[in-house]
Design an enzyme around this catalytic site. Structure first.
Site, PDB file in Angstrom:
ATOM      1  CG  PHE A  63      76.543  26.146  56.500  1.00 13.54           C
ATOM      2  CD1 PHE A  63      75.738  26.657  55.493  1.00 13.54           C
ATOM      3  CD2 PHE A  63      77.914  26.338  56.427  1.00 13.54           C
ATOM      4  CE1 PHE A  63      76.285  27.341  54.431  1.00 13.54           C
ATOM      5  CE2 PHE A  63      78.477  27.021  55.355  1.00 13.54           C
ATOM      6  CZ  PHE A  63      77.657  27.524  54.355  1.00 13.54           C
TER       7      PHE A  63
ATOM      8  CE1 TYR B 243      72.443  27.105  51.836  1.00 11.48           C
ATOM      9  CE2 TYR B 243      71.177  25.419  50.702  1.00 11.48           C
ATOM     10  CZ  TYR B 243      71.875  26.619  50.676  1.00 11.48           C
ATOM     11  OH  TYR B 243      71.990  27.328  49.508  1.00 11.48           O
TER      12      TYR B 243
ATOM     13  CB  ILE C  34      83.148  23.978  51.385  1.00  9.76           C
ATOM     14  CG1 ILE C  34      81.874  23.897  52.232  1.00  9.76           C
ATOM     15  CG2 ILE C  34      83.096  25.164  50.441  1.00  9.76           C
ATOM     16  CD1 ILE C  34      81.665  25.100  53.137  1.00  9.76           C
TER      17      ILE C  34
ATOM     18  CG  PHE D 220      76.310  33.516  53.735  1.00 17.49           C
ATOM     19  CD1 PHE D 220      76.308  32.396  52.927  1.00 17.49           C
ATOM     20  CD2 PHE D 220      76.844  33.415  55.019  1.00 17.49           C
ATOM     21  CE1 PHE D 220      76.831  31.200  53.379  1.00 17.49           C
ATOM     22  CE2 PHE D 220      77.372  32.225  55.480  1.00 17.49           C
ATOM     23  CZ  PHE D 220      77.362  31.101  54.655  1.00 17.49           C
ATOM     24  CG  ASP D 221      72.566  30.431  50.053  1.00 17.44           C
ATOM     25  OD1 ASP D 221      71.443  30.799  49.666  1.00 17.44           O
ATOM     26  OD2 ASP D 221      73.212  29.518  49.509  1.00 17.44           O
TER      27      ASP D 221
ATOM     28  CE1 TYR E  66      82.538  28.489  48.870  1.00 19.87           C
ATOM     29  CE2 TYR E  66      81.676  28.955  51.060  1.00 19.87           C
ATOM     30  CZ  TYR E  66      81.519  28.413  49.796  1.00 19.87           C
ATOM     31  OH  TYR E  66      80.350  27.788  49.457  1.00 19.87           O
TER      32      TYR E  66
END
Length: 252
Positions: A226, A156, A184, A166-167, A210
């Site tokens: 994502f 991902y 989530i 961010f990731d 979040y």
């Protein structure tokens, strides 16, 4: 005492000093030749970064005076009672400012996220579920779909709506496995739509991500994007069920 512990102690005592930032114009003249000079610079650098991250502003002349008085054992210019009052009041001020900034950021993120989803939902290939989750099929796989009781293995990449990453498991070159029921809500819903081998782009509203609290680099009320590739469902079970490879007889 370890250096990190020393920095933490000093930072905790200085992070609540209520002042404005001085110019620090003489910092360029500091020499970094000896071990002591380098150590001193390192201590100051780390404390400065901590203070900045905590939203603390320091008057460098006053800070230097307090540091010198403390190290030399000179008479305090402020009593312990006065300092305790200053620390308490400034900590309150800093916390109030953080909360105000967080609420303002959350309001801005919510507005931007709503506008983004409204525009994105009208694009070709983008579907919206009853919950508000949006998704786009990049590649459709085949076979079973996971449930929230399953463990999944995925690759991902996560970004904010402005494109900030961010990731990413792709960046680490290592997919991850996790119980789907423990992530989530947007991921739970999105991945249960996917078959093994599928690759989707998920557009997740803040309330399915979040929310007001945010997480790490993810601000409050942030809408997330994502890119998710479902590699396997219950990978350990599949591994356990895999038949043993045929062994060749040992040669004499």
């Amino acid at each position: 005492m370890k250096i990190k512990s020393m920095v933490a102690v000093v930072a905790m005592s200085t992070a609540l000093v209520a002042c404005k930032t001085g110019s620090g114009s003489d910092s360029a003249d500091a020499k970094l030749d000896t071990e002591q000079q380098k150590f001193s610079y390192g201590m100051g650098l780390q404390i400065g970064k901590m203070a900045k991250n905590q939203g603390v502003e320091l008057d460098m002349l006053a800070y230097k005076a307090g540091l010198i008085d403390g190290m030399h054992g000179s008479e305090q210019r402020l009593s312990d009672e006065e300092l305790q009052t200053v620390f308490t009041e400034y900590q309150k001020t800093v916390m109030e400012k953080r909360e105000k900034d967080r609420l303002a950021e959350g309001s801005t993120n919510a507005e931007k996220g709503k506008a983004f989803l409204a525009e994105n939902g009208a694009k070709e290939g983008v579907k919206t579920t009853k919950s508000g989750l949006q998704y786009k099929v990049i590649k459709e796989g085949a076979g079973a779909k996971p449930t929230t009781k399953d463990t999944v293995k995925v690759h991902y990449k996560g970004t904010l709506i402005d494109g900030t990453e961010f990731d990413s498991s792709y960046s680490r070159n290592e997919p991850i496995s996790f119980p789907l029921g423990g992530v989530i809500q947007g991921w739970q819903e999105g991945l249960t739509l996917m078959t093994k081998g599928s690759k989707y782009e998920l557009y997740i509203p803040a309330e399915l991500a979040y929310g007001e609290g945010g997480a790490g680099k993810i601000g409050p009320n942030a809408t997330l994007i994502f890119e998710v590739e479902l590699l396997d469902i219950n990978p350990e079970d599949a591994k356990a069920k895999k038949p043993a490879e045929k062994q060749e007889p040992a040669k004499k």
